[in-house]
Design a protein around this motif. Structure first.
Motif, PDB file in Angstrom:
ATOM      1  N   GLU A 184       3.965  -6.132   2.865  1.00 21.93           N
ATOM      2  CA  GLU A 184       3.394  -5.608   3.804  1.00 21.93           C
ATOM      3  C   GLU A 184       4.575  -4.933   4.961  1.00 21.93           C
ATOM      4  N   GLY A 185       5.550  -5.589   4.887  1.00 20.63           N
ATOM      5  CA  GLY A 185       6.617  -5.182   5.939  1.00 20.63           C
ATOM      6  C   GLY A 185       7.154  -3.849   5.415  1.00 20.63           C
ATOM      7  N   LYS A 186       8.202  -3.234   6.380  1.00 19.32           N
ATOM      8  CA  LYS A 186       8.956  -2.135   5.968  1.00 19.32           C
ATOM      9  C   LYS A 186      10.120  -2.577   5.956  1.00 19.32           C
ATOM     10  N   ASP A 187      11.113  -1.566   5.103  1.00 22.88           N
ATOM     11  CA  ASP A 187      12.282  -1.763   4.888  1.00 22.88           C
ATOM     12  C   ASP A 187      13.389  -2.322   5.999  1.00 22.88           C
ATOM     13  N   VAL A 221       0.762  -1.177  -0.015  1.00 27.78           N
ATOM     14  CA  VAL A 221       0.025   0.042  -0.064  1.00 27.78           C
ATOM     15  C   VAL A 221       0.919   1.330  -0.074  1.00 27.78           C
ATOM     16  N   LYS A 222       0.741   2.253  -0.962  1.00 26.11           N
ATOM     17  CA  LYS A 222       1.341   3.410  -1.144  1.00 26.11           C
ATOM     18  C   LYS A 222       0.596   4.339  -1.126  1.00 26.11           C
ATOM     19  N   PRO A 223       0.633   5.718  -0.893  1.00 25.74           N
ATOM     20  CA  PRO A 223      -0.247   6.876  -0.506  1.00 25.74           C
ATOM     21  C   PRO A 223      -0.488   7.081  -1.977  1.00 25.74           C
ATOM     22  N   GLY A 224      -1.585   7.227  -2.559  1.00 25.12           N
ATOM     23  CA  GLY A 224      -2.057   7.848  -3.912  1.00 25.12           C
ATOM     24  C   GLY A 224      -2.067   6.528  -5.045  1.00 25.12           C
ATOM     25  N   LYS A 225      -1.476   5.358  -4.565  1.00 23.07           N
ATOM     26  CA  LYS A 225      -1.575   4.425  -5.529  1.00 23.07           C
ATOM     27  C   LYS A 225      -2.504   3.085  -4.993  1.00 23.07           C
ATOM     28  N   ALA A 226      -2.801   2.503  -6.045  1.00 18.74           N
ATOM     29  CA  ALA A 226      -3.616   1.182  -5.754  1.00 18.74           C
ATOM     30  C   ALA A 226      -3.049   0.192  -5.148  1.00 18.74           C
ATOM     31  N   ARG A 227      -3.890  -0.700  -4.264  1.00 15.07           N
ATOM     32  CA  ARG A 227      -3.175  -1.670  -3.772  1.00 15.07           C
ATOM     33  C   ARG A 227      -2.825  -2.842  -4.638  1.00 15.07           C
ATOM     34  N   LYS A 228      -1.817  -3.385  -4.328  1.00 17.61           N
ATOM     35  CA  LYS A 228      -1.076  -4.503  -5.187  1.00 17.61           C
ATOM     36  C   LYS A 228      -0.506  -5.594  -4.670  1.00 17.61           C
ATOM     37  N   LEU A 229      -0.472  -7.065  -5.194  1.00 18.90           N
ATOM     38  CA  LEU A 229       0.132  -7.963  -4.383  1.00 18.90           C
ATOM     39  C   LEU A 229       1.488  -8.013  -5.216  1.00 18.90           C
ATOM     40  N   ASN A 230       2.434  -7.442  -4.254  1.00 17.40           N
ATOM     41  CA  ASN A 230       3.975  -7.595  -4.645  1.00 17.40           C
ATOM     42  C   ASN A 230       4.681  -8.234  -3.699  1.00 17.40           C
ATOM     43  N   TYR A 231       6.026  -8.416  -4.013  1.00 17.52           N
ATOM     44  CA  TYR A 231       7.243  -8.935  -3.268  1.00 17.52           C
ATOM     45  C   TYR A 231       7.933  -7.784  -3.036  1.00 17.52           C
ATOM     46  N   LEU A 232       8.658  -7.784  -1.920  1.00 22.80           N
ATOM     47  CA  LEU A 232       9.550  -6.891  -1.651  1.00 22.80           C
ATOM     48  C   LEU A 232      10.994  -7.446  -1.624  1.00 22.80           C
ATOM     49  N   SER A 233      11.719  -6.799  -2.728  1.00 21.73           N
ATOM     50  CA  SER A 233      13.198  -7.188  -2.867  1.00 21.73           C
ATOM     51  C   SER A 233      14.037  -6.397  -2.311  1.00 21.73           C
ATOM     52  N   GLN A 234      15.100  -7.114  -1.578  1.00 18.38           N
ATOM     53  CA  GLN A 234      15.817  -6.525  -0.586  1.00 18.38           C
ATOM     54  C   GLN A 234      17.304  -6.988  -1.499  1.00 18.38           C
ATOM     55  N   LEU A 235      18.288  -5.983  -1.634  1.00 18.87           N
ATOM     56  CA  LEU A 235      19.519  -6.058  -2.388  1.00 18.87           C
ATOM     57  C   LEU A 235      20.440  -5.532  -1.589  1.00 18.87           C
ATOM     58  N   SER A 236      21.580  -6.154  -1.525  1.00 21.67           N
ATOM     59  CA  SER A 236      22.839  -5.491  -1.064  1.00 21.67           C
ATOM     60  C   SER A 236      24.046  -5.661  -2.274  1.00 21.67           C
ATOM     61  N   VAL A 237      24.966  -4.564  -2.588  1.00 22.58           N
ATOM     62  CA  VAL A 237      25.798  -4.611  -3.338  1.00 22.58           C
ATOM     63  C   VAL A 237      27.074  -4.279  -3.002  1.00 22.58           C
ATOM     64  N   ASP A 238      28.119  -4.765  -3.445  1.00 22.16           N
ATOM     65  CA  ASP A 238      29.628  -4.499  -3.084  1.00 22.16           C
ATOM     66  C   ASP A 238      29.884  -3.008  -3.718  1.00 22.16           C
ATOM     67  N   THR A 239      30.593  -2.180  -3.166  1.00 20.02           N
ATOM     68  CA  THR A 239      30.792  -0.777  -3.667  1.00 20.02           C
ATOM     69  C   THR A 239      32.088  -0.885  -4.493  1.00 20.02           C
ATOM     70  N   ALA A 240      33.140  -1.832  -4.220  1.00 20.04           N
ATOM     71  CA  ALA A 240      34.198  -1.921  -5.041  1.00 20.04           C
ATOM     72  C   ALA A 240      34.104  -2.360  -6.582  1.00 20.04           C
ATOM     73  N   HIS A 241      33.131  -3.173  -6.745  1.00 16.18           N
ATOM     74  CA  HIS A 241      32.910  -4.124  -8.057  1.00 16.18           C
ATOM     75  C   HIS A 241      31.456  -3.931  -8.270  1.00 16.18           C
ATOM     76  N   HIS A 242      30.574  -3.584  -7.629  1.00 13.58           N
ATOM     77  CA  HIS A 242      29.047  -3.618  -7.962  1.00 13.58           C
ATOM     78  C   HIS A 242      28.449  -4.936  -8.351  1.00 13.58           C
ATOM     79  N   VAL A 243      29.151  -5.845  -7.358  1.00 11.68           N
ATOM     80  CA  VAL A 243      28.554  -7.229  -7.402  1.00 11.68           C
ATOM     81  C   VAL A 243      27.423  -7.485  -6.352  1.00 11.68           C
TER      82      VAL A 243
END
Length: 271
Positions: free
Chosen positions: A35-38, A3-25
């Motif tokens: 439904e959870g927060k980051d 649920v986001k303000p001003g947007k319709a409800r959707k069935l989504n997955y929350l993708s969490q991603l970590s990246v190495d700053t040296a080589h962008h791996v």
């Protein structure tokens, strides 16, 4: 369900991603329910990632993230893990009321009129399930105060307010974020993670997941991360091979020049 303000409800997955700053791996990727927060997933990500990096003999020192991952609990957790956080706090964060100064050694606030507002209790705020501390003055302290109406409002009899339990952790994080190193880290994060997200969603089909269940969604994300990292690896190997070939070419030229210089004096001596 997201649920986001001003947007319709959707069935989504929350993708969490970590990246190495040296080589962008991509060092970690995981699907969660939307439904959870980051900030609720940072500890889980950190535990998984630290174990993986240490298994490869890699040391993790700094955690860069956007404001969505901000919370006192996260700051305290990262400190306990020996990690330095560079996570901007929410705009609602305050170390106390405006004009009040905090005494760390005695754990009390002093109001603009010089009156002490002592610590009273610690509790869990039900709305956000966050740990808070309450500070409250007695009625006699506020009676006759020249700024009473401005400070207390119409109905309150004494000054009372709450502050996050993790105020010290917030302040230490904020010092890092507002430093020159923190500003550099912010630009580093923006140029590291955002392009990877863009590549995954725009060029590798992760805008939509055509599977059922979070387990299958994770398979898709992991395969996408593997493909991304493989392309980075092949590109890196290509550069290495090219640089090695160039290096060998220069070495051969230098070797030939050295042999030529050694031969010429000998020839002159023989003549």
């Amino acid at each position: 369900m997201s649920v986001k303000p001003g947007k319709a409800r959707k069935l989504n997955y929350l993708s969490q991603l970590s990246v190495d700053t040296a080589h962008h791996v991509i060092t970690d990727i995981q699907a969660y329910h939307a439904e959870g927060k980051d900030n609720q997933y940072l500890e889980d990500i950190s535990n998984r990632l630290k174990k993986r990096l240490h298994g490869q003999g890699l040391i993790w020192r700094n955690c860069l993230a956007d404001t969505g991952y901000s919370s006192g609990e996260n700051y305290a957790f990262l400190e306990s893990e020996g990690l330095r956080s560079f996570i901007p706090p929410h705009g609602t964060y305050k170390g106390g009321p405006d004009g009040f100064t905090y005494d760390k050694s005695q754990d009390y606030y002093t109001c603009p009129q010089g009156k002490i507002i002592p610590f009273k209790k610690e509790f869990i705020e039900k709305k956000n399930n966050t740990r808070k501390k309450e500070y409250r003055a007695s009625k006699r302290v506020c009676i006759g105060c020249p700024i009473r109406s401005e400070c207390l409002g119409k109905s309150a009899q004494e000054k009372k307010f709450t502050v996050t339990f993790y105020r010290a952790e917030y302040e230490r994080n904020n010092v890092r974020v507002n430093s020159s190193e923190g500003r550099y880290m912010k630009s580093k994060r923006q140029s590291t993670v955002e392009p990877v997200f863009g590549t995954l969603t725009q060029f590798m089909g992760l805008r939509k997941i055509n599977t059922i269940g979070i387990a299958q969604a994770n398979k898709v994300m992991h395969l996408s991360a593997m493909a991304y990292n493989l392309k980075k690896y092949l590109k890196f190997i290509g550069k290495t091979v090219k640089s090695d070939a160039q290096g060998m070419h220069h070495f051969v030229l230098e070797l030939k020049a050295s042999i030529s210089l050694q031969i010429r004096p000998l020839t002159a001596l023989n003549i």
